[in-house]
Design an enzyme around this catalytic site. Structure first.
Site: not given
Ligand code: NAD
Length: 377
Positions: A102, A204-205
């Protein structure tokens, strides 16, 4: 200029003072078996970064670069040590021939980014000759990945227009869904999620794609986010989704809680309030304290699907980029999370150990079996 004894004495006191304040880096590396740390500094671009290679037994260390306004270097170092180790376990459990690494860049992602900074960072990645392969993480976007690519080939997660694997979120969400089904099979005897009540923290995503999959199967979804526009976008597609306030989500009377926003939401304060029987989400490091909170969940009868076991779809997607990207193949390999999760849950129940421990042990067994063959990268 002659250095007097007094000058030398003063200089040594300064070195001692600084040494006392600095973290003992090699000692910290020894604690969890990190192989290598590269500290990167470039005055001209303002780059201050740390790259951690945790373990390359299974292959080159792959893991994203995070840009974050850490308060100090010690904080950045702790984060990169913890995250890189997590990547070793994630890849090992996903059956990938990759190690864990990382990188963190100390800075504000909203105002400190320049092309020069990321090209300079790319050269540092290149200097490791493939021992570390980078990807996108918090605070980074495709623009930065493209700039890093100008200086090194050791980068994945590029846009599809550049021959990359694009957005990993749909694949991550699919893996979480498979892990959730395996947990349902273990807890309820059936993996059917129809009519199951699932609360999702984070629209989110990943959260968005997970809602698509769950609604298709007829699950009843309770969704929260701190940003109303994210919720509105999903509600427009899925009018039946129940929107709840961020502070309501933990105490909801649901079958499954899916943390898809932040880490450490499962902690001393939240565990007593949880009414679910399964936790399965995408957020990294969901347990505030892995050992203590993992055991508390087991005692409370909540089946915890370890985050790095079920959110591996993203890294599987990236791994396929290196072989020649094929989304169907990435999805198919991600589907194996179902079987792996069932095995982990079975072992946890047979041995009476928390699921995080059963998952850690499975990852360590795989690494040991290859290390024994003397194949380190
Ligand atoms: P993202 O940033 O698109 O979505 C996260 C969402 O959480 C956002 O819409 C944000 O507004 C919301 N959020 C933040 N704080 C919050 C709270 N206190 N209460 C409610 N909602 C809140 O991120 P993502 O890509 O959807 O990833 C989500 C999680 O999964 C992250 O922790 C990321 O590290 C993990 N992750 C993602 C991937 C990937 O492929 N995108 C892979 C492995 C792990």
């Amino acid at each position: 200029m002659t250095i007097t004894e007094q000058d030398q004495h003063q200089q040594m006191s300064l070195v001692k003072e600084k040494a006392a304040a600095a973290p003992a880096v090699i000692d910290r590396m020894k604690e969890h078996g990190h192989e290598q740390i590269l500290f990167c500094n470039d005055a001209e671009t303002g780059l201050r970064a740390i790259i951690a290679v945790h373990d390359t037994t299974l292959g080159p260390a792959l893991g994203g670069t995070r840009m974050w306004p850490y308060h100090n270097e010690a904080e950045a170092l702790e984060d990169v040590l913890r995250l890189s180790r997590g990547m070793t376990y994630k890849s090992a459990l996903a059956g990938l021939d990759l190690g864990g690494g990382k990188a963190v860049i100390i800075g504000d992602a909203r105002k400190d980014k320049t092309e020069a900074m990321f090209r300079r960072f790319g050269r540092f990645v290149e200097s490791l000759n493939g021992r570390y392969i980078t990807a996108e993480d918090v605070g980074m976007s495709t623009t930065e990945m493209v700039n890093i690519r100008k200086e090194t080939g050791y980068v994945v997660g590029l846009p599809e227009s550049m021959g990359g694997s694009g957005d990993p979120s749909p694949v991550t969400a699919y893996g979480v869904y498979c892990g959730m089904k395996a947990a349902a099979k273990t807890a309820y005897g059936s993996d059917d999620l129809n009519k199951k009540k699932v609360s999702i923290q984070g629209a989110g995503n990943v959260g968005h794609h997970l809602v698509d999959l769950l609604r298709k199967e007829g699950a009843s979804v309770f969704l929260t986010d701190i940003h109303d526009d994210k919720l509105a976008a999903i509600k427009a597609e899925h009018p039946d989704v129940n929107i709840v306030r961020p502070d309501e989500v933990i105490g909801l009377d649901v079958d499954i809680y899916s943390p898809c926003a932040l880490g450490a939401t499962v902690n001393d304060e939240t565990i007593p309030k949880l009414k679910c029987s399964i936790i399965a989400g995408s957020a990294n490091n969901q347990l505030g304290d892995e050992d203590r909170h993992g055991r508390m969940l087991m005692e409370k009868g909540i089946l915890y699907a370890p985050d790095y076991l079920i959110n591996a779809g993203g890294i599987i997607n990236c791994a396929w980029e290196r072989r020649g990207y094929n989304r169907q193949a990435a999805l198919s390999q991600t589907g194996d999370i179902y079987r792996t999760a069932l095995e982990i849950f079975k072992r946890s129940s047979e041995e009476g150990i928390p699921t995080f421990l059963a998952a850690n042990q499975a990852a360590e067994r795989r690494i040991r079996s290859i290390r024994g063959a003397g194949l380190s990268f």
